[in-house]
Design a protein around this motif. Sequence first.
Motif, PDB file in Angstrom:
ATOM      1  N   ILE A 146       0.849  -1.198   0.000  1.00  0.00           N
ATOM      2  CA  ILE A 146       0.000   0.000   0.000  1.00  0.00           C
ATOM      3  C   ILE A 146       0.884   1.248   0.000  1.00  0.00           C
ATOM      4  N   GLY A 147       0.601   2.170  -0.892  1.00  0.00           N
ATOM      5  CA  GLY A 147       1.349   3.419  -0.961  1.00  0.00           C
ATOM      6  C   GLY A 147       2.648   3.337  -1.724  1.00  0.00           C
ATOM      7  N   SER A 148       3.022   2.135  -2.181  1.00  0.00           N
ATOM      8  CA  SER A 148       4.269   1.989  -2.940  1.00  0.00           C
ATOM      9  C   SER A 148       4.036   2.326  -4.400  1.00  0.00           C
ATOM     10  N   ASP A 149       5.123   2.433  -5.184  1.00  0.00           N
ATOM     11  CA  ASP A 149       4.963   2.723  -6.614  1.00  0.00           C
ATOM     12  C   ASP A 149       4.684   1.463  -7.425  1.00  0.00           C
ATOM     13  N   MET A 150       4.605   0.318  -6.761  1.00  0.00           N
ATOM     14  CA  MET A 150       4.238  -0.970  -7.366  1.00  0.00           C
ATOM     15  C   MET A 150       5.264  -1.469  -8.381  1.00  0.00           C
ATOM     16  N   SER A 151       6.433  -0.827  -8.419  1.00  0.00           N
ATOM     17  CA  SER A 151       7.446  -1.244  -9.401  1.00  0.00           C
ATOM     18  C   SER A 151       7.990  -2.639  -9.111  1.00  0.00           C
ATOM     19  N   GLY A 152       7.892  -3.074  -7.839  1.00  0.00           N
ATOM     20  CA  GLY A 152       8.431  -4.384  -7.486  1.00  0.00           C
ATOM     21  C   GLY A 152       7.432  -5.522  -7.607  1.00  0.00           C
TER      22      GLY A 152
ATOM     23  N   VAL B 174      -0.500  -6.584 -15.495  1.00  0.00           N
ATOM     24  CA  VAL B 174      -1.863  -6.093 -15.670  1.00  0.00           C
ATOM     25  C   VAL B 174      -1.845  -4.636 -16.137  1.00  0.00           C
ATOM     26  N   LYS B 175      -0.930  -3.845 -15.586  1.00  0.00           N
ATOM     27  CA  LYS B 175      -0.824  -2.442 -15.980  1.00  0.00           C
ATOM     28  C   LYS B 175      -0.515  -2.316 -17.469  1.00  0.00           C
ATOM     29  N   ALA B 176       0.333  -3.211 -17.979  1.00  0.00           N
ATOM     30  CA  ALA B 176       0.673  -3.168 -19.404  1.00  0.00           C
ATOM     31  C   ALA B 176      -0.564  -3.397 -20.263  1.00  0.00           C
ATOM     32  N   VAL B 177      -1.425  -4.327 -19.829  1.00  0.00           N
ATOM     33  CA  VAL B 177      -2.663  -4.587 -20.559  1.00  0.00           C
ATOM     34  C   VAL B 177      -3.583  -3.368 -20.483  1.00  0.00           C
ATOM     35  N   ALA B 178      -3.741  -2.815 -19.273  1.00  0.00           N
ATOM     36  CA  ALA B 178      -4.604  -1.650 -19.090  1.00  0.00           C
ATOM     37  C   ALA B 178      -4.125  -0.475 -19.943  1.00  0.00           C
ATOM     38  N   ASP B 179      -2.815  -0.250 -19.942  1.00  0.00           N
ATOM     39  CA  ASP B 179      -2.254   0.855 -20.731  1.00  0.00           C
ATOM     40  C   ASP B 179      -2.535   0.660 -22.220  1.00  0.00           C
ATOM     41  N   SER B 180      -2.432  -0.575 -22.686  1.00  0.00           N
ATOM     42  CA  SER B 180      -2.660  -0.856 -24.110  1.00  0.00           C
ATOM     43  C   SER B 180      -4.120  -0.607 -24.504  1.00  0.00           C
ATOM     44  N   GLU B 181      -5.022  -0.723 -23.530  1.00  0.00           N
ATOM     45  CA  GLU B 181      -6.456  -0.521 -23.786  1.00  0.00           C
ATOM     46  C   GLU B 181      -6.909   0.900 -23.479  1.00  0.00           C
TER      47      GLU B 181
ATOM     48  N   ILE C 103      -6.019   1.421 -14.097  1.00  0.00           N
ATOM     49  CA  ILE C 103      -5.758   0.346 -13.143  1.00  0.00           C
ATOM     50  C   ILE C 103      -5.530   0.983 -11.781  1.00  0.00           C
ATOM     51  N   ILE C 104      -6.196   0.447 -10.772  1.00  0.00           N
ATOM     52  CA  ILE C 104      -6.106   1.006  -9.425  1.00  0.00           C
ATOM     53  C   ILE C 104      -5.666  -0.097  -8.467  1.00  0.00           C
ATOM     54  N   PRO C 105      -4.500   0.072  -7.812  1.00  0.00           N
ATOM     55  CA  PRO C 105      -4.074  -0.917  -6.816  1.00  0.00           C
ATOM     56  C   PRO C 105      -4.842  -0.738  -5.516  1.00  0.00           C
ATOM     57  N   VAL C 106      -5.378  -1.833  -4.994  1.00  0.00           N
ATOM     58  CA  VAL C 106      -6.186  -1.812  -3.774  1.00  0.00           C
ATOM     59  C   VAL C 106      -5.865  -3.067  -2.969  1.00  0.00           C
ATOM     60  N   CYS C 107      -5.713  -2.903  -1.666  1.00  0.00           N
ATOM     61  CA  CYS C 107      -5.632  -4.076  -0.784  1.00  0.00           C
ATOM     62  C   CYS C 107      -7.024  -4.270  -0.191  1.00  0.00           C
ATOM     63  N   ALA C 108      -7.752  -5.230  -0.732  1.00  0.00           N
ATOM     64  CA  ALA C 108      -9.157  -5.399  -0.368  1.00  0.00           C
ATOM     65  C   ALA C 108      -9.342  -5.644   1.130  1.00  0.00           C
ATOM     66  N   GLU C 109      -8.461  -6.445   1.726  1.00  0.00           N
ATOM     67  CA  GLU C 109      -8.586  -6.759   3.160  1.00  0.00           C
ATOM     68  C   GLU C 109      -8.438  -5.503   4.010  1.00  0.00           C
ATOM     69  N   ILE C 110      -7.448  -4.669   3.688  1.00  0.00           N
ATOM     70  CA  ILE C 110      -7.241  -3.445   4.460  1.00  0.00           C
ATOM     71  C   ILE C 110      -8.381  -2.464   4.222  1.00  0.00           C
ATOM     72  N   GLU C 111      -8.859  -2.389   2.972  1.00  0.00           N
ATOM     73  CA  GLU C 111      -9.976  -1.496   2.678  1.00  0.00           C
ATOM     74  C   GLU C 111     -11.220  -1.907   3.469  1.00  0.00           C
ATOM     75  N   ALA C 112     -11.408  -3.211   3.657  1.00  0.00           N
ATOM     76  CA  ALA C 112     -12.539  -3.683   4.452  1.00  0.00           C
ATOM     77  C   ALA C 112     -12.403  -3.213   5.905  1.00  0.00           C
TER      78      ALA C 112
END
Length: 376
Positions: free
Chosen positions: A222-228, A235-242, A246-255
């Motif tokens: 959470i809060g990272s640049d997701m580069s790792g 998934v980001k590559a697919v989203a960018d091509s379309e 794309i939104i990174p979410v930690c579902a458990e923490i959001e709950a």
Amino acid sequence: MKGTGILPVLIKMKLGIVGLPNVGKSTLFNALTNAGAASANYPFCTIEPNVGIVAVPDKRLDVLAEMYSPELYTPATIEFVDIAGLVRGASKGEGLGNKFLSHIREVDAIIHVLRCFEDTDIIHVDGNIDPIRDLETINMELIFSDMEMLERRIDRTRKAMKGDKTLADELALLERIMEALENGKTANSVDLTDEEKASLGDLNLLTMKPVIYVANIAEDEIGSDMSGNALYQKVKAVADSEGAQIIPVCAEIEAEIAELDKDEKEVFLQDLGIEESGLDRLIKASYSLLGLISYLTAGPKEVRAWTIKQGTKAPQAAGKIHSDFERGFIRAEVISFDDLVKCGSMTAAKEKGLVRSEGKDYVFCDGDVVLFRFNV
């Protein structure tokens, strides 16, 4: 008769949350709506679609509430549908296939949840974690379903052409879409004019619906640049091509965050080192994806955000409050939210000449603060 109205005319927009079993789909829905949708570590715990009405976060309303101390505080809302997970073969009736496809056909856009973290305690229906495979599985089921629908339409159009040669253009369009689907591409990948898109509207093709990808990530990301996170990057590559978000979410923490009150939530987000939750970003992105904006009304009785489509003109915007407002529209007294806040009150804004009188051709902007004048 002049004044404010009641009995709002509401825009109902639905977003369907989809994903394979156990990717965090229902956990995400629970966090979004606090509606208590079942969430368990086995496939198909969500049998019927759960529907939740979610408030659209808007800090402008908080500011207006401070200014007016209203009796009512009413944010804009958006509707989310938690649709039962599907498996490979859904278009042929596998799993909950036909139920899934009928429910998703009713939504305006798709929130596609993909698991982008490893956890041996959470079973994946295919045995291992591969979000691209999961994405392709769902896309192919939607494509197969669209192909069946298109095939029936093409057959009908060909038969009708025997007596109506003007249908040649329609047939050519349908065949162009079918060719893309047969090549494993979605309908929204085909370059279409606005007129062509409108002509396909009654088909309600699943793969024409706009998509937001939600990458369900681990808590420590959470809060990272997701580069790792290699899974996220794929998934980001697919989203960018379309051209999709794309939104990174930690579902458990959001709950967990969803269970907190406002003050506790702010402290929790500060501890995580982020300004707003992933769900707030998702809700705002969903609102925007559907082409929606909000205009605002403010006073001691109520501070409220009203949902309209981008490009809506003043009389039609007024009709969202009450049909009488549209029928008897005279003018709209409009000020931008920022100008109103700088002035501190509507009276001060009028003294500075910042409140505009707009007529029937005025196109509303997001964040306009409005008082309608009408006579019926």
